[in-house]
Design a protein around this motif. Sequence first.
Motif, PDB file in Angstrom:
ATOM      1  N   PRO A 102       0.831  -1.209   0.000  1.00 14.63           N
ATOM      2  CA  PRO A 102       0.000   0.000   0.000  1.00 14.63           C
ATOM      3  C   PRO A 102       0.865   1.258   0.000  1.00 14.63           C
ATOM      4  N   THR A 103       0.485   2.225  -0.774  1.00 16.51           N
ATOM      5  CA  THR A 103       1.281   3.454  -0.886  1.00 16.51           C
ATOM      6  C   THR A 103       0.498   4.703  -0.498  1.00 16.51           C
ATOM      7  N   PHE A 104      -0.767   4.530  -0.073  1.00 22.80           N
ATOM      8  CA  PHE A 104      -1.579   5.683   0.322  1.00 22.80           C
ATOM      9  C   PHE A 104      -2.237   5.418   1.669  1.00 22.80           C
ATOM     10  N   LEU A 105      -2.443   6.482   2.426  1.00 22.14           N
ATOM     11  CA  LEU A 105      -3.101   6.403   3.728  1.00 22.14           C
ATOM     12  C   LEU A 105      -4.243   7.410   3.759  1.00 22.14           C
ATOM     13  N   VAL A 106      -5.457   6.915   4.052  1.00 22.04           N
ATOM     14  CA  VAL A 106      -6.638   7.784   4.161  1.00 22.04           C
ATOM     15  C   VAL A 106      -6.745   8.311   5.585  1.00 22.04           C
ATOM     16  N   GLN A 107      -6.979   9.593   5.721  1.00 26.17           N
ATOM     17  CA  GLN A 107      -7.215  10.189   7.033  1.00 26.17           C
ATOM     18  C   GLN A 107      -8.450  11.088   6.979  1.00 26.17           C
ATOM     19  N   GLY A 108      -9.191  11.088   8.070  1.00 31.19           N
ATOM     20  CA  GLY A 108     -10.416  11.891   8.147  1.00 31.19           C
ATOM     21  C   GLY A 108     -10.156  13.293   8.657  1.00 31.19           C
ATOM     22  N   THR A 109      -9.081  13.926   8.199  1.00 32.21           N
ATOM     23  CA  THR A 109      -8.742  15.284   8.604  1.00 32.21           C
ATOM     24  C   THR A 109      -9.838  16.258   8.176  1.00 32.21           C
ATOM     25  N   LEU A 110     -10.255  17.116   9.096  1.00 26.83           N
ATOM     26  CA  LEU A 110     -11.241  18.134   8.788  1.00 26.83           C
ATOM     27  C   LEU A 110     -10.580  19.513   8.803  1.00 26.83           C
ATOM     28  N   TYR A 111     -11.293  20.491   8.283  1.00 29.86           N
ATOM     29  CA  TYR A 111     -10.748  21.845   8.221  1.00 29.86           C
ATOM     30  C   TYR A 111     -10.436  22.421   9.611  1.00 29.86           C
ATOM     31  N   PRO A 112     -11.283  22.195  10.633  1.00 25.03           N
ATOM     32  CA  PRO A 112     -10.919  22.679  11.972  1.00 25.03           C
ATOM     33  C   PRO A 112      -9.613  22.091  12.489  1.00 25.03           C
ATOM     34  N   ASP A 113      -9.312  20.820  12.143  1.00 26.25           N
ATOM     35  CA  ASP A 113      -8.036  20.221  12.535  1.00 26.25           C
ATOM     36  C   ASP A 113      -6.878  21.013  11.950  1.00 26.25           C
ATOM     37  N   VAL A 114      -7.025  21.383  10.688  1.00 25.52           N
ATOM     38  CA  VAL A 114      -5.973  22.128   9.993  1.00 25.52           C
ATOM     39  C   VAL A 114      -5.780  23.499  10.637  1.00 25.52           C
ATOM     40  N   ILE A 115      -6.892  24.183  10.898  1.00 23.46           N
ATOM     41  CA  ILE A 115      -6.824  25.532  11.461  1.00 23.46           C
ATOM     42  C   ILE A 115      -6.166  25.512  12.835  1.00 23.46           C
ATOM     43  N   GLU A 116      -6.538  24.530  13.680  1.00 20.63           N
ATOM     44  CA  GLU A 116      -6.051  24.517  15.050  1.00 20.63           C
ATOM     45  C   GLU A 116      -4.652  23.923  15.177  1.00 20.63           C
ATOM     46  N   SER A 117      -4.133  23.348  14.115  1.00 25.59           N
ATOM     47  CA  SER A 117      -2.825  22.717  14.188  1.00 25.59           C
ATOM     48  C   SER A 117      -1.734  23.515  13.503  1.00 25.59           C
ATOM     49  N   CYS A 118      -2.110  24.373  12.574  1.00 24.77           N
ATOM     50  CA  CYS A 118      -1.099  25.017  11.733  1.00 24.77           C
ATOM     51  C   CYS A 118      -1.333  26.514  11.643  1.00 24.77           C
ATOM     52  N   PRO A 119      -0.242  27.293  11.566  1.00 24.33           N
ATOM     53  CA  PRO A 119      -0.372  28.723  11.276  1.00 24.33           C
ATOM     54  C   PRO A 119      -0.735  28.917   9.826  1.00 24.33           C
ATOM     55  N   PRO A 120      -1.104  30.111   9.422  1.00 24.20           N
ATOM     56  CA  PRO A 120      -1.430  30.361   8.024  1.00 24.20           C
ATOM     57  C   PRO A 120      -0.276  29.994   7.108  1.00 24.20           C
ATOM     58  N   PRO A 121      -0.544  29.488   5.911  1.00 26.67           N
ATOM     59  CA  PRO A 121       0.523  29.100   4.982  1.00 26.67           C
ATOM     60  C   PRO A 121       1.486  30.246   4.719  1.00 26.67           C
ATOM     61  N   GLY A 122       2.773  29.918   4.736  1.00 20.38           N
ATOM     62  CA  GLY A 122       3.800  30.902   4.437  1.00 20.38           C
ATOM     63  C   GLY A 122       4.119  31.837   5.576  1.00 20.38           C
ATOM     64  N   SER A 123       3.563  31.576   6.760  1.00 23.73           N
ATOM     65  CA  SER A 123       3.753  32.517   7.871  1.00 23.73           C
ATOM     66  C   SER A 123       5.021  32.252   8.662  1.00 23.73           C
ATOM     67  N   ASP A 124       5.635  31.060   8.500  1.00 20.70           N
ATOM     68  CA  ASP A 124       6.784  30.660   9.318  1.00 20.70           C
ATOM     69  C   ASP A 124       6.470  30.780  10.807  1.00 20.70           C
ATOM     70  N   GLN A 125       5.213  30.607  11.160  1.00 25.61           N
ATOM     71  CA  GLN A 125       4.735  30.654  12.543  1.00 25.61           C
ATOM     72  C   GLN A 125       5.086  31.969  13.241  1.00 25.61           C
ATOM     73  N   LYS A 126       5.087  33.043  12.487  1.00 32.49           N
ATOM     74  CA  LYS A 126       5.435  34.337  13.070  1.00 32.49           C
ATOM     75  C   LYS A 126       4.239  35.026  13.723  1.00 32.49           C
ATOM     76  N   HIS A 127       3.043  34.726  13.251  1.00 29.29           N
ATOM     77  CA  HIS A 127       1.904  35.434  13.815  1.00 29.29           C
ATOM     78  C   HIS A 127       0.747  34.509  14.128  1.00 29.29           C
ATOM     79  N   SER A 128       1.055  33.243  14.407  1.00 28.73           N
ATOM     80  CA  SER A 128       0.002  32.308  14.772  1.00 28.73           C
ATOM     81  C   SER A 128       0.567  31.293  15.744  1.00 28.73           C
ATOM     82  N   HIS A 129      -0.299  30.773  16.585  1.00 25.84           N
ATOM     83  CA  HIS A 129       0.133  29.795  17.565  1.00 25.84           C
ATOM     84  C   HIS A 129      -0.569  28.467  17.299  1.00 25.84           C
ATOM     85  N   THR A 130       0.143  27.372  17.518  1.00 17.84           N
ATOM     86  CA  THR A 130      -0.477  26.057  17.431  1.00 17.84           C
ATOM     87  C   THR A 130      -1.388  25.877  18.637  1.00 17.84           C
TER      88      THR A 130
END
Length: 506
Positions: A306-334
Amino acid sequence: MQLIVQKLGGEVKSADKAEYGRMPVHTVNASSLYGNEGDSTSQMVWMSHGDEATKARSVITPVPIRPRRRGSLAFDPDTPRRLSTPLLTPFNSTPTSIRRFARWNDPKLPEGFECVGKSDAGAVVAIEDAKRKIFGLQYHPEVTHSERGKETLSHFLFTVAGVTAGWSMQNVLDEQLEIVRRKVGPDAHVICALSGGVDSAVAATLVHKAIGDRLHCCFVDNGLLRYKEQERVMTMFKCVLYKSFSPTAREHLHLPVTCIDDSERLLGKLKGVTDPEKKRKTIGAAFIEVFKEYKQTVENKTGVRPTFLVQGTLYPDVIESCPPPGSDQKHSHTIKSHHNVGGLPKELGFELVEPLRMLFKDEVRKLGLIMDVPKAFISRHPFPGPGLAVRVLGDVCAEGALETIRAVDEIYINAIKDAGLYDQIWQAFAVFLPIKSVGVQGDQRTHSHVVGLRAITSSDGMTADWFQFEPKFLQEVSAKICNQVRNVNRVVYDITSKPPSTVEWE
């Protein structure tokens, strides 16, 4: 809104007082942004900010109406006022025209903008430049807790922006099926870890529809599940047959699931760990190990790695886990790490398939319904990926914490179901607190554990309010818990919204 103000020459600064949760705001209904949303200029909305654009001066644009018979119009433009408070009352009428056409002017807003909404504290919460058609809101109109949020968004989309309502969840399904087929290809095999919840069930159903029996599902018991969860979930998977997606077909599709017990190994790694982030990351790493082993099992069985893994990631998971794209975590907190966000180790050899990544929980449920996912999965309350590790504060292996919280949670959820409240609540659970309190049970002094109960209403988990049980219900549940769970002598109920708190305690 703050970004618009800052980039176009206005001022954004730290507020003297933060505003979180349910708050009243006062708006200008004759504005382009609000249109004609009714006579009231006040509404309850959901706030979440510690910064603000500016303080709005309550400057009222005079409107010709007949003044009072006695006295004249007089007010201090620098004194914050609620717009619903009459500034003058014309003879034999109400001050509707003043409320409807009031404006706040503030020189610190960018040129061309005016304030068309503010909070009780005077914070700017809505701005517009009607000529350039640029609008901004400080609060969350998209959540159910904002009283007229849907009306505001509908007015903006269909009247101001002029878009048409041609989008549907069927469009999402068709698009994701095509994406999965294109990404996986005609020969590759895929692994999916099922939890028994709606997210993984819907994700697996969608991928199974796209690629059929090349999907291999497993259910992992990591020792952090609720009372009899492994037994109950596996029974659900065995008893439920997924209906064919073709309305004319009569056959059913069975989704086989392999149960993997990894509880002993993971709990050994968690012993003594008390930091919430470290617990989450330890659990995430353990899942990776399980996926590696299951990958080899599937290859041995099918002859295909098998070469693929399915995950039930939702948009709130993304928002609460990552800073905005390209931010280098300068203005957002995990806010918190999710084991299914942030990619996988390269050596694992998997590519991620995340068909739900841009959806909220309510949208996932709607998607599941149009794919005939059984109600047993659709209606289940969400359960966190790290399981009871984030509901046992501190060391999950200490003092029988897991056994205690399982017993308490079982009593609590059964009481909610017996009262007919389960479907009215978005999520309910018990929390084991790392403290003890003095009590008296019978004729004996006790020094036993404290547990917390939480129940919330929400549509997507991004914001939430606490569920208002009847006092009698809480009284009866508390008595049952203290009577039936020997090492608990105190029960508390969490009445905090999100924000400022999160749904889970860790």
